[in-house]
Motif scaffolding. Sequence first.
Motif, short mmCIF file in Angstrom:
data_model
loop_
_atom_site.label_atom_id
_atom_site.label_comp_id
_atom_site.label_asym_id
_atom_site.label_seq_id
_atom_site.Cartn_x
_atom_site.Cartn_y
_atom_site.Cartn_z
N LYS A 1 7.96 30.09 -19.63
CA LYS A 1 7.81 28.64 -19.52
C LYS A 1 8.67 28.04 -18.43
CE LYS A 1 9.67 26.12 -22.76
NZ LYS A 1 9.92 25.44 -24.06
N THR B 1 7.08 28.85 -15.06
CA THR B 1 5.81 28.15 -14.93
C THR B 1 6.02 26.68 -14.60
OG1 THR B 1 4.78 29.66 -16.54
CG2 THR B 1 3.65 27.59 -16.10
N ARG B 2 6.97 26.05 -15.26
CA ARG B 2 7.27 24.63 -15.02
C ARG B 2 7.69 24.40 -13.56
NH1 ARG B 2 10.88 23.70 -18.83
NH2 ARG B 2 9.60 22.38 -20.19
N ASP C 1 -3.09 30.89 -19.65
CA ASP C 1 -2.00 31.15 -20.58
C ASP C 1 -2.42 32.27 -21.52
OD1 ASP C 1 0.14 31.11 -22.28
OD2 ASP C 1 -0.36 29.20 -23.23
N SER D 1 0.89 32.93 -24.80
CA SER D 1 2.33 32.61 -24.82
C SER D 1 2.74 32.05 -26.17
CB SER D 1 2.66 31.60 -23.72
OG SER D 1 2.45 32.14 -22.44
N THR E 1 4.78 27.32 -23.98
CA THR E 1 4.11 27.08 -22.70
C THR E 1 2.94 26.11 -22.85
OG1 THR E 1 4.75 29.19 -21.69
CG2 THR E 1 2.76 28.15 -20.86
N MET F 1 4.12 22.57 -23.27
CA MET F 1 4.70 22.08 -22.03
C MET F 1 3.61 21.69 -21.04
SD MET F 1 5.34 23.14 -18.65
CE MET F 1 5.35 24.94 -18.69
#
Length: 290
Positions: A12, A15-16, A36, A39, A43, A46
Amino acid sequence: MIYVVIPVHNRKQYTRKCLACLNDQTERDYRVIVVDDGSTDGTAEMLQAEFPDVIVCTGTGALWWAGGTNKGIRHVLENLTMDDNDFLLALNDDTEVGPDYLTNLLKACKAKYPCLIGSISVDIKEPGRLLYAGTYVDMSFAKFRDLAKTRFSHQYAKLVKHPLYIPSDCLPGRGMLIPMDVFHKIGLFDETHFLHHMADIDFSLRARKAGFSLYVATNCIVHEHTEATGLVLSKTTTLRQFWDALFAIRSPINLKTRYHFARIHAPAMPIYLTFDLARIFGGYLYRKMK
């Protein structure tokens, strides 16, 4: 239009940061598709809360890199309005890019069309350390020469003195811009034989055989979180860990993967496999004795 496909799984924080960089691009004609793959670290929540414009496809955790990337590509081909003038960008979530990244990729592709454009990569913690700048491949003797090491001594300062576009015999999926027409001519990534490692190398080799040139654009830079790149063999790797790595999906020395690559691409498979296995086992012994 550029369709950016990013497979993710339980990373996460990376990825962010990756998606935040894409929000800042000067080129605005793009869509992001995140796959995804099961996850469990928040994730999905988010993505929904912080990046509502991102298209999210989901998996069960068994897609790995090739399957996840293909799922995103299929979503583009089957559900979105596109034509052969559009592009797909394969990107990993453990990378960050500058605001002109997509703009420079498009310029490179137009300058060298028909082609696939790869990105150079540097260490995000040490930006002067060059990690990738193209590859020379000798398929007869399983020799992959890393130009970042052999030509530029891992120094980004040396790279900037060279031409803007560097020919490469293959490309990694860590920032590969692909004209959509390529998929119509050679198909998707081969997730049957290369579920994780070597799917990108196989794909780019197939594209080159189909008449598409391969280049690395030196002004298209991905900053890698090297600690997140996966299994790395080193001096401290035990014999048991090395043995397990020969059969692990996430391992770059997976024997089944190496066999299929040799079978598909080597002009003389027994010779290729002999040299490839000698480098794998010899490399392990060399690292242990250093």
